[in-house]
Design a protein around this motif. Structure first.
Motif, PDB file in Angstrom:
ATOM      1  N   GLY A   1       0.778  -1.234   0.000  1.00  0.00           N
ATOM      2  CA  GLY A   1       0.000   0.000   0.000  1.00  0.00           C
ATOM      3  C   GLY A   1       0.806   1.278   0.000  1.00  0.00           C
ATOM      4  N   TYR A   2       2.117   1.179  -0.125  1.00  0.00           N
ATOM      5  CA  TYR A   2       3.005   2.347  -0.099  1.00  0.00           C
ATOM      6  C   TYR A   2       2.457   3.471  -0.970  1.00  0.00           C
ATOM      7  N   GLY A   3       2.387   4.685  -0.399  1.00  0.00           N
ATOM      8  CA  GLY A   3       1.922   5.838  -1.159  1.00  0.00           C
ATOM      9  C   GLY A   3       1.093   6.787  -0.313  1.00  0.00           C
ATOM     10  N   MET A   4       0.390   7.702  -0.981  1.00  0.00           N
ATOM     11  CA  MET A   4      -0.414   8.733  -0.315  1.00  0.00           C
ATOM     12  C   MET A   4      -1.799   8.798  -0.927  1.00  0.00           C
ATOM     13  N   MET A   5      -2.783   9.196  -0.108  1.00  0.00           N
ATOM     14  CA  MET A   5      -4.125   9.509  -0.586  1.00  0.00           C
ATOM     15  C   MET A   5      -4.826  10.363   0.463  1.00  0.00           C
ATOM     16  N   THR A   6      -5.975  10.912   0.116  1.00  0.00           N
ATOM     17  CA  THR A   6      -6.718  11.742   1.053  1.00  0.00           C
ATOM     18  C   THR A   6      -8.205  11.444   0.967  1.00  0.00           C
ATOM     19  N   ASP A   7      -8.909  11.746   2.033  1.00  0.00           N
ATOM     20  CA  ASP A   7     -10.373  11.679   2.015  1.00  0.00           C
ATOM     21  C   ASP A   7     -10.961  13.087   2.001  1.00  0.00           C
ATOM     22  N   GLY A   8     -10.096  14.087   1.835  1.00  0.00           N
ATOM     23  CA  GLY A   8     -10.523  15.478   1.821  1.00  0.00           C
ATOM     24  C   GLY A   8     -10.290  16.176   3.156  1.00  0.00           C
ATOM     25  N   ALA A   9     -10.270  15.431   4.246  1.00  0.00           N
ATOM     26  CA  ALA A   9     -10.017  15.998   5.572  1.00  0.00           C
ATOM     27  C   ALA A   9      -8.656  15.568   6.103  1.00  0.00           C
ATOM     28  N   THR A  10      -8.295  14.320   5.839  1.00  0.00           N
ATOM     29  CA  THR A  10      -7.049  13.743   6.339  1.00  0.00           C
ATOM     30  C   THR A  10      -6.212  13.257   5.160  1.00  0.00           C
ATOM     31  N   THR A  11      -4.906  13.502   5.226  1.00  0.00           N
ATOM     32  CA  THR A  11      -3.978  12.913   4.271  1.00  0.00           C
ATOM     33  C   THR A  11      -3.435  11.638   4.890  1.00  0.00           C
ATOM     34  N   PHE A  12      -3.548  10.529   4.151  1.00  0.00           N
ATOM     35  CA  PHE A  12      -3.094   9.218   4.610  1.00  0.00           C
ATOM     36  C   PHE A  12      -1.802   8.881   3.875  1.00  0.00           C
ATOM     37  N   ILE A  13      -0.772   8.485   4.632  1.00  0.00           N
ATOM     38  CA  ILE A  13       0.518   8.120   4.039  1.00  0.00           C
ATOM     39  C   ILE A  13       0.920   6.738   4.539  1.00  0.00           C
ATOM     40  N   ASN A  14       1.035   5.799   3.607  1.00  0.00           N
ATOM     41  CA  ASN A  14       1.631   4.509   3.925  1.00  0.00           C
ATOM     42  C   ASN A  14       3.110   4.660   3.602  1.00  0.00           C
ATOM     43  N   ALA A  15       3.913   4.831   4.616  1.00  0.00           N
ATOM     44  CA  ALA A  15       5.338   5.135   4.463  1.00  0.00           C
ATOM     45  C   ALA A  15       6.214   3.899   4.632  1.00  0.00           C
ATOM     46  N   SER A  16       5.679   2.745   4.282  1.00  0.00           N
ATOM     47  CA  SER A  16       6.452   1.512   4.405  1.00  0.00           C
ATOM     48  C   SER A  16       7.761   1.631   3.631  1.00  0.00           C
ATOM     49  N   ALA A  17       8.863   1.415   4.317  1.00  0.00           N
ATOM     50  CA  ALA A  17      10.175   1.521   3.680  1.00  0.00           C
ATOM     51  C   ALA A  17      10.484   0.304   2.821  1.00  0.00           C
ATOM     52  N   CYS A  18       9.822  -0.816   3.114  1.00  0.00           N
ATOM     53  CA  CYS A  18      10.117  -2.066   2.416  1.00  0.00           C
ATOM     54  C   CYS A  18       9.078  -2.393   1.354  1.00  0.00           C
ATOM     55  N   THR A  19       9.518  -3.145   0.348  1.00  0.00           N
ATOM     56  CA  THR A  19       8.612  -3.677  -0.656  1.00  0.00           C
ATOM     57  C   THR A  19       7.906  -4.902  -0.073  1.00  0.00           C
ATOM     58  N   VAL A  20       7.001  -5.478  -0.861  1.00  0.00           N
ATOM     59  CA  VAL A  20       6.290  -6.677  -0.427  1.00  0.00           C
ATOM     60  C   VAL A  20       7.260  -7.830  -0.143  1.00  0.00           C
ATOM     61  N   ASN A  21       8.443  -7.792  -0.756  1.00  0.00           N
ATOM     62  CA  ASN A  21       9.464  -8.822  -0.527  1.00  0.00           C
ATOM     63  C   ASN A  21      10.436  -8.443   0.587  1.00  0.00           C
ATOM     64  N   PHE A  22      10.061  -7.469   1.390  1.00  0.00           N
ATOM     65  CA  PHE A  22      10.847  -7.021   2.542  1.00  0.00           C
ATOM     66  C   PHE A  22      12.200  -6.425   2.147  1.00  0.00           C
ATOM     67  N   GLN A  23      12.278  -5.871   0.960  1.00  0.00           N
ATOM     68  CA  GLN A  23      13.477  -5.171   0.517  1.00  0.00           C
ATOM     69  C   GLN A  23      13.300  -3.685   0.797  1.00  0.00           C
ATOM     70  N   PRO A  24      14.241  -3.047   1.512  1.00  0.00           N
ATOM     71  CA  PRO A  24      14.099  -1.621   1.847  1.00  0.00           C
ATOM     72  C   PRO A  24      14.372  -0.727   0.648  1.00  0.00           C
ATOM     73  N   MET A  25      13.433  -0.701  -0.295  1.00  0.00           N
ATOM     74  CA  MET A  25      13.654   0.010  -1.548  1.00  0.00           C
ATOM     75  C   MET A  25      12.659   1.149  -1.782  1.00  0.00           C
ATOM     76  N   ASN A  26      11.634   1.297  -0.971  1.00  0.00           N
ATOM     77  CA  ASN A  26      10.684   2.389  -1.167  1.00  0.00           C
ATOM     78  C   ASN A  26      11.329   3.701  -0.750  1.00  0.00           C
ATOM     79  N   ALA A  27      11.185   4.685  -1.602  1.00  0.00           N
ATOM     80  CA  ALA A  27      11.766   5.999  -1.309  1.00  0.00           C
ATOM     81  C   ALA A  27      11.027   6.660  -0.147  1.00  0.00           C
ATOM     82  N   PRO A  28      11.718   7.490   0.625  1.00  0.00           N
ATOM     83  CA  PRO A  28      11.024   8.243   1.674  1.00  0.00           C
ATOM     84  C   PRO A  28       9.942   9.123   1.060  1.00  0.00           C
ATOM     85  N   ILE A  29       8.863   9.285   1.773  1.00  0.00           N
ATOM     86  CA  ILE A  29       7.787  10.176   1.330  1.00  0.00           C
ATOM     87  C   ILE A  29       7.967  11.499   2.053  1.00  0.00           C
TER      88      ILE A  29
END
Length: 139
Positions: free
Chosen positions: A101-129
């Motif tokens: 679920g890595y990424g960002m979205m909003t419902d208009g009131a709250t910004t939701f950030i899934n800041a998972s550093a790892c990929t689904v294979n547990f590799q720390p490859m997701n860039a910082p948000i």
């Protein structure tokens, strides 16, 4: 130890801004900080102050960056979703746990950030948000 026992911590980050956080999550494969879905989790989420501007949790709320394709289901917490959208309404809710679920979205009131550093294979490859919060106006 008090933070781990109670499940919710609170930190003031700026005048008139409040950050709350929790490592708790719905039961997930016997991992740490699990609680059964339902009242047990709701009791913990009810400890989040209404004045929270920035919420940091390990798990996502249901429907926000919580899709697990291999299981073909959403695995977020419905009790957390209700707490966030109906009562607390923070400006920002940051979490991880569901790597897909890595990424960002909003419902208009709250910004939701899934800041998972790892990929689904547990590799720390997701860039910082990186994100900016508006500076509160002086009174």
């Amino acid at each position: 130890m008090e933070i781990l026992r109670r499940g919710i911590s609170r930190l003031a980050v700026a005048p008139r801004e409040c950050t709350s956080g929790s490592a708790l999550q719905p039961w997930y494969y016997g991992w740490g900080f699990n609680l059964p879905r339902g009242q047990a989790l709701l009791d913990k989420w009810n400890q989040i102050p209404d004045s929270t501007d920035i919420l940091v949790t390990h798990c996502p709320p249901l429907g926000f960056l919580d899709w697990v394709p291999r299981k073909m289901q959403r695995v977020g917490c419905v009790e957390l979703l209700n707490t966030v959208q109906r009562r607390v309404q923070p400006k920002l809710h940051v979490f991880g746990h569901i790597h897909e679920g890595y990424g960002m979205m909003t419902d208009g009131a709250t910004t939701f950030i899934n800041a998972s550093a790892c990929t689904v294979n547990f590799q720390p490859m997701n860039a910082p948000i990186v994100f900016d919060l508006p500076t509160p106006r002086s009174t």
